[in-house]
Design a protein around this motif. Structure first.
Motif, PDB file in Angstrom:
ATOM      1  N   THR A  50      19.738 -25.448  12.237  1.00  0.00           N
ATOM      2  CA  THR A  50      18.508 -25.566  13.033  1.00  0.00           C
ATOM      3  C   THR A  50      17.450 -24.568  12.576  1.00  0.00           C
ATOM      4  OG1 THR A  50      19.103 -23.950  14.775  1.00  0.00           O
ATOM      5  CG2 THR A  50      19.913 -26.233  15.030  1.00  0.00           C
ATOM      6  N   ALA A  51      17.872 -23.526  11.865  1.00  0.00           N
ATOM      7  CA  ALA A  51      16.943 -22.498  11.399  1.00  0.00           C
ATOM      8  C   ALA A  51      16.597 -22.656   9.926  1.00  0.00           C
ATOM      9  CB  ALA A  51      17.556 -21.111  11.631  1.00  0.00           C
ATOM     10  N   MET A 140      21.272 -16.652  24.620  1.00  0.00           N
ATOM     11  CA  MET A 140      21.375 -18.069  24.988  1.00  0.00           C
ATOM     12  C   MET A 140      22.671 -18.289  25.745  1.00  0.00           C
ATOM     13  SD  MET A 140      20.177 -19.276  21.194  1.00  0.00           S
ATOM     14  CE  MET A 140      20.854 -17.747  20.529  1.00  0.00           C
ATOM     15  N   GLY A 141      22.565 -18.658  27.010  1.00  0.00           N
ATOM     16  CA  GLY A 141      23.753 -18.977  27.791  1.00  0.00           C
ATOM     17  C   GLY A 141      24.717 -17.823  27.963  1.00  0.00           C
ATOM     18  N   GLN A 225      18.875 -26.050  20.480  1.00  0.00           N
ATOM     19  CA  GLN A 225      17.458 -26.294  20.743  1.00  0.00           C
ATOM     20  C   GLN A 225      16.709 -24.972  20.904  1.00  0.00           C
ATOM     21  OE1 GLN A 225      16.447 -28.701  24.201  1.00  0.00           O
ATOM     22  NE2 GLN A 225      14.398 -27.831  24.266  1.00  0.00           N
ATOM     23  N   GLN A 226      17.335 -24.039  21.592  1.00  0.00           N
ATOM     24  CA  GLN A 226      16.663 -22.777  21.886  1.00  0.00           C
ATOM     25  C   GLN A 226      16.471 -21.908  20.651  1.00  0.00           C
ATOM     26  OE1 GLN A 226      19.482 -21.577  24.922  1.00  0.00           O
ATOM     27  NE2 GLN A 226      17.984 -21.890  26.561  1.00  0.00           N
ATOM     28  N   PHE A 227      17.453 -21.859  19.769  1.00  0.00           N
ATOM     29  CA  PHE A 227      17.454 -20.890  18.685  1.00  0.00           C
ATOM     30  C   PHE A 227      16.206 -21.003  17.791  1.00  0.00           C
ATOM     31  CE2 PHE A 227      19.298 -19.261  14.545  1.00  0.00           C
ATOM     32  CZ  PHE A 227      19.140 -17.937  14.878  1.00  0.00           C
ATOM     33  N   PRO A 228      15.892 -22.169  17.225  1.00  0.00           N
ATOM     34  CA  PRO A 228      14.676 -22.213  16.393  1.00  0.00           C
ATOM     35  C   PRO A 228      13.407 -21.966  17.188  1.00  0.00           C
ATOM     36  CG  PRO A 228      15.572 -24.419  16.735  1.00  0.00           C
ATOM     37  CD  PRO A 228      16.587 -23.458  17.260  1.00  0.00           C
ATOM     38  N   GLU A 229      13.396 -22.354  18.451  1.00  0.00           N
ATOM     39  CA  GLU A 229      12.238 -22.079  19.300  1.00  0.00           C
ATOM     40  C   GLU A 229      12.019 -20.576  19.424  1.00  0.00           C
ATOM     41  OE1 GLU A 229      11.060 -22.599  24.010  1.00  0.00           O
ATOM     42  OE2 GLU A 229      12.498 -23.997  23.108  1.00  0.00           O
TER      43      GLU A 229
END
Length: 234
Positions: A50-51, A140-141, A225-229
């Motif tokens: 994702t990155a 995250m979480g 979803q969160q990580f690249p954001e």
């Protein structure tokens, strides 16, 4: 996407620690794995993918470090005092050995730290114990109260590694210069813990973003979803 395997002998731990590093240059982000996770976990679960854009364009360089959870928090075969002491040694390895090496390699004063689930605890705990080394913090979480791991055992090492305990009393000007994102999701069982830490930071006037996704549970689809954001905020 450039990937390299490294093995680092830690003098504090007296053992080799393995890492995967993604990218040739860019702002360094140290990633802590989930509960008892290994250094290759974020690759295997697709988080690194994702990155890809951030890594390939030289925006970030990702360092995925191994854990020693089986000998610390999850080491039920050990006395709780030994478990927390082993974590203290792991923290010293990160603080005195690994992070200074990353700082030199990337020519930066501060790095980013990130993690999902138990890795989020590790990232936040390290950031607030050593804010002079951390410019960006992404969780995250994550849940942050680790007393349940120790069967009622409590000492100064537990206190100073349990953010809900030490954060209300902690003071450091560097807290106010950190870019902090606390991520969770609507149906994540760790959401209350994340909200609790957010409340502590609010009361201390520490700027941060509380990001509760309106869908999803405690699982990889939300974190991916969160990580690249969050990386885009560096």
């Amino acid at each position: 996407m450039h990937e390299s395997y490294r093995k680092w002998y830690s003098h504090h731990l007296g053992r080799d620690i393995e890492l995967l590093v993604f990218g040739n240059w860019g702002y360094p982000v140290l990633m802590f794995p989930t509960s008892m996770g290994r250094f290759y976990e974020y690759k295997d679960f697709g988080m690194i993918e994702t990155a890809r854009w951030f890594v390939e364009t030289g925006k970030v360089k990702l360092y995925c470090v191994d854990s020693i959870d089986r000998d610390s928090w999850y080491g039920k075969h050990l006395h709780p005092g030994t478990r927390i002491w082993n974590h203290v040694l792991y923290d010293r390895f990160i603080h005195h050995e690994l992070v200074p090496g990353i700082q030199r390699e990337c020519n930066v004063q501060k790095i980013g730290v990130a993690g999902a689930s138990f890795g989020g605890y590790q990232a936040l705990n390290f950031a607030f114990r050593h804010p002079e080394q951390v410019g960006h913090l992404f969780t995250m979480g994550a849940a942050f109260d680790i007393r349940s791991f120790l069967n009622g055992y409590y000492d100064d090492n537990v206190y100073f590694n349990n953010p809900p305990d030490y954060l209300p009393n902690a003071q450091n000007n560097e807290f106010y210069h950190m870019n902090i994102v606390l991520g969770s999701s609507e149906y994540d069982f760790c959401k209350p813990s994340t909200q609790h830490i957010s409340g502590i930071l609010n009361r201390k006037g520490i700027r941060h973003r509380l990001d509760i996704k309106p869908w999803g549970v405690h699982d990889w689809p939300v974190w991916k979803q969160q990580f690249p954001e969050y990386l885009s905020m560096i």
